[in-house]
Design an enzyme around this catalytic site. Sequence first.
Site, short mmCIF file in Angstrom:
data_model
loop_
_atom_site.label_atom_id
_atom_site.label_comp_id
_atom_site.label_asym_id
_atom_site.label_seq_id
_atom_site.Cartn_x
_atom_site.Cartn_y
_atom_site.Cartn_z
N LYS A 183 -0.50 -10.93 -22.70
CA LYS A 183 -0.75 -9.64 -23.48
C LYS A 183 -1.22 -10.16 -24.98
O LYS A 183 -0.18 -10.71 -25.57
CB LYS A 183 0.21 -8.58 -23.50
CG LYS A 183 0.04 -7.21 -24.46
CD LYS A 183 1.04 -6.51 -24.06
CE LYS A 183 0.98 -5.15 -25.16
NZ LYS A 183 2.06 -4.38 -24.95
N LYS A 236 -4.45 -8.20 -20.55
CA LYS A 236 -4.42 -7.09 -21.59
C LYS A 236 -4.82 -7.56 -22.86
O LYS A 236 -3.95 -8.46 -23.40
CB LYS A 236 -3.29 -6.32 -21.39
CG LYS A 236 -3.28 -5.01 -22.42
CD LYS A 236 -1.76 -4.34 -22.51
CE LYS A 236 -1.91 -3.58 -23.51
NZ LYS A 236 -0.62 -2.79 -23.56
C1 PBG Z 1 3.27 -1.03 -25.62
C2 PBG Z 1 1.89 -0.75 -25.17
C3 PBG Z 1 0.90 -0.87 -26.03
C4 PBG Z 1 -0.34 -0.48 -24.95
C5 PBG Z 1 0.40 -0.56 -23.69
N1 PBG Z 1 1.78 -0.67 -24.00
C6 PBG Z 1 0.41 -0.97 -27.46
C7 PBG Z 1 0.84 -2.20 -28.50
O1 PBG Z 1 1.29 -3.09 -27.44
O2 PBG Z 1 0.71 -1.95 -29.22
C8 PBG Z 1 -1.70 -0.57 -25.42
C9 PBG Z 1 -2.53 0.48 -24.49
C10 PBG Z 1 -3.93 0.34 -24.87
O3 PBG Z 1 -4.21 0.39 -25.92
O4 PBG Z 1 -4.49 1.39 -24.15
N2 PBG Z 1 4.03 -1.96 -25.76
#
Ligand code: PBG
Length: 311
Positions: A183, A236
Amino acid sequence: MYKRFRYKRESEEVRLKYRETFLNKEDFILPLFIVEGSDIKREIPSMPKVYHFSIDRVLTYLVEMTEIGLKSILIFGIPDKKGINEALDGIVQSAVKAIKEKFPDLEVITDVCLCSYTENGHCHIGDNDETCKILADIALSHVKAGSDIVAPSDMMDGRVYHIKSKLKKNNYNDIPIMSYAAKYASNFYGPFRDAADCAPSTGNRKTYQMDYCNRNEALDEVYEDINEGATQIIIKPALSYLDIIRDVKEKIDLPIIGYSVSGEYKMIYESVNQGWAAEDLINETIISLKRAGCDRIITYFTPYFLEKLSE
Ligand code: PBG
């Protein structure tokens, strides 16, 4: 002499014969944002056609969605008041119970993170390992409520290990852990932070989410999460990370899930909505994730594809 290829593209019927990648209804995972209260279906300002739902209204929405073939959802909870206790026993657990009762066959995945529950919007409480212990308790509470799969998205070191141990200790040996293994600290999360009320009030997430300049590190993260007990891997964001998806696909045999995040959705949605691109842009971009190696895709376009694939 030269080779001829254009015969493969003569008409839509002919192109179909040579097509290599297809989307199926089973490929799609729908993210859902659940809020407290009742009779709420409120469009999220930063994300057109994506809603905040109260539990009663999400059940109605899911009747519609399962009728057109929805198989899997990813739940995010937005509590009225912040606090770890809310994460341990709150909106997510109630939503999972209600949804599983009405839709026992629907796959329910729950996002495990703290960012919607901490006052400062960060995914941790300061200390890495203390955070992991809380995340493990949260994961267990989700599973007890009926969650089929837990998906930790916090990017703390060792969270999968802590979650796996906790689940094992409580005799949940077979609950899959879908870890957000790679991520990245991405600018594509903007609209989501509005939706989940989790924008960090100070600093950013670069001390725990990955540096987007790095490729090799993604495999290290993925291998480590698998060692710790992850059974499926999320990459992601997805669209700017097709190289990572392909790398992971070539190296591991577990299911790979691409998360096409909020900023990707917004960018594509607006391009089509403003008439800058044909609607087919949606298909082109989501197909690219599958072509790169995703087995399934988390996308806010899920309702769009389920409708299209029902025509
Ligand atoms: C939280 C989380 C996030 C997303 C999914 N879980 C935001 C982040 O890490 O700031 C993002 C999902 C999206 O942008 O559709 N940890």
